[in-house]
Design an enzyme around this catalytic site. Structure first.
Site, PDB file in Angstrom:
ATOM      1  N   HIS A  45     -37.865   3.653  11.077  1.00  0.00           N
ATOM      2  CA  HIS A  45     -39.263   3.575  11.410  1.00  0.00           C
ATOM      3  C   HIS A  45     -39.633   2.248  11.625  1.00  0.00           C
ATOM      4  CE1 HIS A  45     -43.601   4.293  11.085  1.00  0.00           C
ATOM      5  NE2 HIS A  45     -43.750   3.297  10.404  1.00  0.00           N
ATOM      6  N   ASP A  63     -42.732  -0.202  12.712  1.00  0.00           N
ATOM      7  CA  ASP A  63     -44.247  -0.281  13.041  1.00  0.00           C
ATOM      8  C   ASP A  63     -44.335  -0.899  14.252  1.00  0.00           C
ATOM      9  OD1 ASP A  63     -45.451   1.318  10.654  1.00  0.00           O
ATOM     10  OD2 ASP A  63     -44.939  -0.442   9.558  1.00  0.00           O
ATOM     11  N   ASP A  93     -45.846   7.998   8.625  1.00  0.00           N
ATOM     12  CA  ASP A  93     -46.487   6.746   7.755  1.00  0.00           C
ATOM     13  C   ASP A  93     -48.003   6.410   8.154  1.00  0.00           C
ATOM     14  OD1 ASP A  93     -46.710   4.590   5.956  1.00  0.00           O
ATOM     15  OD2 ASP A  93     -45.992   3.238   7.603  1.00  0.00           O
ATOM     16  N   HIS A 145     -51.127   3.245  13.897  1.00  0.00           N
ATOM     17  CA  HIS A 145     -51.586   3.398  12.368  1.00  0.00           C
ATOM     18  C   HIS A 145     -51.692   2.064  11.571  1.00  0.00           C
ATOM     19  CE1 HIS A 145     -47.407   4.145  11.529  1.00  0.00           C
ATOM     20  NE2 HIS A 145     -47.467   3.359  10.618  1.00  0.00           N
TER      21      HIS A 145
END
Length: 1097
Positions: A260, A262, A372, A577
């Site tokens: 993951h 971001d 997430d 997000h």
């Protein structure tokens, strides 16, 4: 002579094995200390420091200067390139040789002009394999480059991970050497760590636990770290243990490599590009060495970045995708927030993402991958299904602060009844490391035992990237089928969901939103980002609509498809997000604001081009083009430009008979000469003029006992004007009253609002019924300040206990003053000192014919850990309130009966929230806010926060926004609350055009039912000769409805399609006298394609 068995103490035996593999204790004589053999320093080390993120070919041409291990470099966000010259000793022939590199900055190794390995101390990647076996003829000397970012895996927070970055942080390389790697030591270390994990994880009351511990103890007995000849016996003991198989009923874990990243968070967007390269090139190496290893990867935006900046790496990813080892997942442009983006923006996430995956990897994704984000809209199942996606994976609800979500595998049913198969990895993480503890946790925590026997296991360092390591892969391989543990497969999303689907008969269904009971502050933090998001969603909507109409009207107009795609992708990027939510560092917030400015600038240019095309060839003077971009008739008071740069208020009706998506002209000479002039004139559908009569300003006696004496206007203004009554100490028309309070009343014949001398709303009456909307003895428009100190996640969280610190902000009597003195608009304004450092100015406005009163607010905000809200106590009682979400609305409780109710003390909504009882209600509208709550009968809108991490400047400065209050009879659906909120957010467009404007108004589309909203008009993605439009409509009331769509465009053919614009084989729509008949179920979203004839010109 055999050693006699001895009694074993559990703790001492366990610790004995732990010390044998410890990197801290007894490393001079234990097994861990033998992992590397001979070593030597690098032959030469030199460096080059730059504030730029240079491409490789440019960086290696720079002036490198001698460097040494331990030298410091920086500051934060700079880059230090190292040239590493190596000479491998002749004596190491036949051995595995590594470059050992340790730095507190993230590194990337370049070899022969290509990236080959990420080096991240925090991600357990501190060595690069130069050769797995040095051959006689292999070169002994080579040169590598290591690109080191002046930031860590999780940014550069000052003192803590989420603190604002330290701009002057320094970094260093603490190790740079060649070393012989002992593979047999490594393999035995992996086995011992797993045995220890089983001993501790299964516990002292488990037979298999003791077998694991005693096997590990026996390995320590037989293994002499200094004598490699003892290793085969030790490895045989481990193999015998791990070769003992589990039963057929064992739970199956589907282990997938995962990373993951971001897209922006504690680091800027540009650093994410390098994070992708560092992480994915390491995954490529793992795929090369482990044919059964599968790496999943989401976010089309990140893949496009790698395609642009690292084409060689991207080609390898495509190669492994063809082999089935690289698995693109998610289907979206980025892993967006699941709450704040509009319904159309969510559709575009999938449209852009799925089209990218199809074009670049030959197939679309079948699973939505959003591990997430901070909650999941109830409309996502419908959007997923219409984008070809039937499966959904996340784990974020494991973060719930109050209630544990009851399922890990279930069917999720959305607002319209669409269902998807949802799975939450029971280990409650997307960054597993392949440890026994995590494997056991995955089984133990599974809340759907007996319903399903399969679970996902996502392994690899995440958030800041890093991804899987070879050690993680080796652990999971060893645990493939071992007695005492679940069965472990190196698997793929497709295999996982196929297994879950094949045994889904007993799965439960969750209906409605997946609300995260945490991070409620993200609905409000960084208000400017949220305002930019709402504005840019509107701009792109309007550009697409006008460009579509221009395409239909002009053969010469070229629809700006490429420009719009670029602008949409920029907006979608900002909806990541940790960006639109405001939970990012200052650098990211500033970049986001620049993105919004680009969208505004280019969007307005495209609007002007479309307007010019719509007016081309029309006779008449230079003037204004007025466009109604909404699917209902409306009239608005607008500030219309006059010659010389002045403006006049004018009542502008929406153009066209049906008035949806229509146009009319307004030429400068026909505007009123002065603001006080009695008429404003615009063209109607029939070409006549509308004359709007202004209303005189009337002064009222404020004394309560004399209120009934007031006769000015005989009960208020009719449809032609707006009364404004001000209680004043001295009136030119009446003798001074014996008691004055400085209150102001606004009345347009629809609603009557009374403001007290401080600007609070003491009364709001629906004139036709005489019904009061404000609770007796209470005041609306009450600003309230709260202490806002969360437990840890500053920008993310607002805790329930903040409600205990409520402090009304009290205004000073006498600050209320008249703004606009009636006629088209009546208004009053006031100043309010919020604190010694912060203040606001608000103008309260009521327009002729408008069903709501507006509060235009300017705030100068300079606070720390404070939360500003505005409250409206309503004379309404209901156990639930209604909130707008994407393509619809839902209800949430207004009470705290259960912990599930209490956990929703702060919720999100889009343009409106409504509290209604039978026959009457009160709606709170807004133009750029998302945080809201209704507790009891009090509607509250969250305005501004002041967190200090990860951005110490978040929300500081000037803000401007509007909210509105609308009392209504009947249901909010029948009263037009939905339309009113749209109108507040999508005002009539008034566009100056350089040439003649159309002399006659016309309407492009209209819908026969108020329950159906035409949300989007755009050119189709695949549009032969550019003559296809896509219309997106949705049912907004929550009802079954049949309706007619009317159009004046030259339509040849019409058919239904999905959200990816793929034709529905049974979706042909017969055209009946310029009408199409459509049927909707509650909250259903429908898309159709209109094939246009070429215009005559």
């Amino acid at each position: 002579m055999a050693v006699a068995p001895a009694l074993k103490h559990w703790r001492t035996t366990l610790e004995r094995v732990e010390k044998f593999v410890s990197p801290l204790y007894f490393a001079d004589c234990n097994l861990r200390g033998r992992l590397f053999g001979d070593s030597c320093p690098v032959a030469a080390l030199s460096s080059f420091l730059t504030p730029e993120r240079l491409p490789y070919q440019e960086a290696v041409q720079q002036d490198f200067r001698p460097a040494h291990v331990g030298d410091s470099f920086g500051p934060t966000w700079w880059t230090c390139w190292f040239r590493v010259e190596l000479t491998i000793p002749e004596a190491w022939v036949g051995q595995e040789v590594h470059l050992r590199w340790e730095s507190d900055g993230e590194g990337l190794v370049w070899r022969d002009g290509e990236p080959v390995q990420g080096l991240t101390k925090e991600g357990e990647k501190t060595s690069y394999v130069l050769t797995d076996r040095l051959g006689e003829g292999d070169p002994r000397s080579l040169t590598l480059y290591v690109e080191v970012a002046c930031s860590g895996l999780l940014g550069a927070g000052k003192g803590s991970m989420i603190a604002a970055p330290d701009p002057e942080k320094r970094f260093q390389v603490s190790r740079a050497e060649l070393a012989v790697f002992r593979r047999h030591v490594y393999e035995l270390l992996v086995d011992l760590e797993l045995l220890l994990g089983m001993a501790k994880g299964l516990g002292e009351d488990n037979q298999r636990s003791f077998q694991a511990l005693y096997t590990a103890n026996q390995i320590v007995n037989v293994c002499d770290p200094a004598q490699p000849e003892t290793f085969p016996v030790a490895q045989a003991l481990a193999s015998r243990f791990f070769g003992q198989r589990g039963g057929e009923s064992q739970h199956t874990i589907h282990a997938m490599g995962h990373c993951h990243i971001d897209t922006a968070w504690l680091w800027p967007f540009k650093e994410t590009v390098r994070k992708c390269a560092r992480s994915w090139v390491t995954a490529v190496r793992l795929m090369e060495q482990n044919p059964e290893f599968i790496f999943v990867c989401s976010q089309a935006q990140q893949l496009e970045w790698v395609k642009i900046h690292y084409p060689g790496l991207y080609a390898r990813l495509q190669e492994f995708a063809d082999r089935g080892q690289f698995a693109p997942v998610g289907g979206t442009w980025v892993e967006m927030d699941g709450n704040l983006p509009s319904g159309e923006a969510m559709v575009r996430q999938f449209l852009q993402g799925q089209n990218f995956f199809l074009q670049e990897f030959g197939k679309r994704c079948s699973e939505f991958w959003l591990p997430d984000t901070f909650g999941y809209s109830a409309q996502l199942p419908q959007i997923m299904r219409s984008c070809g996606i039937r499966h959904f994976l996340t784990q974020k609800l494991s973060w719930n602060l109050v209630n544990s979500f009851p399922h890990h595998t279930f069917f999720w049913e959305g607002l319209d009844g669409s269902r998807v198969l949802a799975h939450f990895p029971p280990g409650d993480s997307y960054g597993m490391q392949g440890c026994v503890e995590e494997v056991l946790k995955t089984v133990a925590q599974n809340r759907d035992k007996g319903r399903t026997n399969h679970s996902a296991f996502l392994f690899g360092f995440g958030d800041g990237g890093g991804g899987p390591t070879q050690t993680m892969v080796d652990r999971l391989k060893r645990l493939r089928n071992t007695d005492g543990l679940p069965r472990v497969q190196l698997s793929s999303p497709g295999r996982l969901f196929s297994a879950l689907e094949s045994d889904s008969g007993q799965l439960c269904t969750w209906v409605g939103e997946l609300f995260l009971e945490l991070h409620n502050g993200t609905y409000t933090t960084h208000a400017q980002i949220k305002k930019g998001n709402r504005e840019c969603e509107r701009i792109l909507h309007d550009v697409e609509l006008l460009s579509s109409l221009a395409l239909a009207r002009s053969a010469r107009f070229l629809y700006p498809a490429a420009q719009l795609q670029g602008l949409w992708r920029l907006l979608l990027l900002n909806q990541f997000h940790d960006v639109v939510t405001g939970s990012c560092i200052q650098l990211v917030a500033e970049e986001a604001m620049c993105h919004y400015e680009d969208i505004r600038s280019h969007g307005n240019t495209l609007l002007s081009a479309a307007a010019a095309a719509l007016c081309a060839g029309e006779p008449g003077p230079e003037g204004l083009l007025i466009v109604n971009t909404l699917p209902w008739k409306r009239a608005e008071v607008l500030a219309l430009p006059r010659p010389g740069g002045a403006h006049s208020l004018g009542l502008v009706p929406s153009p066209g008979d049906s008035a949806q998506h229509g146009l009319c002209s307004c030429s400068h000479p026909r505007l009123p000469a002065a603001p006080a002039a009695p008429t404003a004139c615009v063209s109607s559908a029939r070409g006549e003029c509308w004359h709007v009569h202004g209303v005189r300003l009337s002064w009222a006696i404020p004394n309560r006992c004399l209120r009934s004496r007031w006769r000015g206007g005989a009960g208020g203004a009719g449809p032609g004007g707006c009364w404004l009554r001000e209680a004043r100490a001295h009136s030119a028309r009446r003798p001074p009253p014996t008691e004055t309070d400085g209150a102001v009343t606004l009345d347009n014949g629809i609603i009557r609002a009374r403001l007290d001398p401080t600007g609070c709303l003491t009364s709001l009456v629906l004139v036709a019924s005489g019904r009061e909307a404000i609770a007796e003895g209470a005041m609306g428009n009450q600003f309230v300040l709260f202490e806002d100190v969360p437990l840890y996640w500053d920008a993310w969280d607002v805790m329930d206990y903040h409600l205990e610190t409520r402090k009304p902000v009290l205004g000073q009597a006498g600050t209320l003053a008249v703004g606009t003195e009636g006629g088209m608009r009546g208004s009053a304004w006031f100043l309010l000192q919020i604190s010694p450092s912060s203040w606001l100015r608000q103008e309260v406005m009521l327009d002729v014919g408008c069903p709501y009163v507006r509060f235009h607010t300017e705030v100068h905000w300079h606070e720390a850990h404070k939360f500003l809200k505005v409250e409206f106590p309503a004379r309404v009682r209901s156990p639930q309130a209604t909130y707008e979400v994407q393509f619809g609305h839902l209800q949430r409780p207004t009470h705290y009966n259960t912990s599930w109710d209490w956990a929703r003390f702060e919720v999100w909504a889009h343009r409106w929230a409504d509290l209604s009882e039978h026959g009457f209600g009160l709606a709170l509208l807004n133009d750029c806010k998302y945080g809201v709550s209704v507790r009891g009968s009090v509607l509250s809108l969250s305005l501004l926060r002041a967190p200090k991490a990860p951005d110490a400047t978040a929300d500081m400065g000037r803000h401007e926004f509007t909210y509105a209050l609308m009392p209504h009879q009947g249901s909010f659906q029948d009263a037009g609350v939905i339309q009113a909120a749209y109108s507040l957010n999508f005002p009539l467009l008034v566009l100056p055009v350089p040439g003649p404007a159309p002399t006659a108004a016309w309407s492009a589309f209209s819908v026969s039912s108020p329950a159906v909203v035409v949300e989007t008009v755009k050119q189709a993605e695949a549009s032969p000769e550019g003559r296809r439009l896509v219309l997106r409509l949705y049912e907004a009331h929550g009802s079954h409805v049949d309706c007619w769509l009317h159009t004046s465009l030259p339509v040849e053919e019409a058919f239904l399609c999905d959200l990816l614009e793929r034709r529905d084989p049974a979706g042909l729509l017969p055209l009946q006298d310029t009408r199409l008949k459509l049927a909707f179920s509650p909250f259903q979203v429908r898309s159709l394609v209109l094939v246009l004839r070429s215009p005559a010109n």
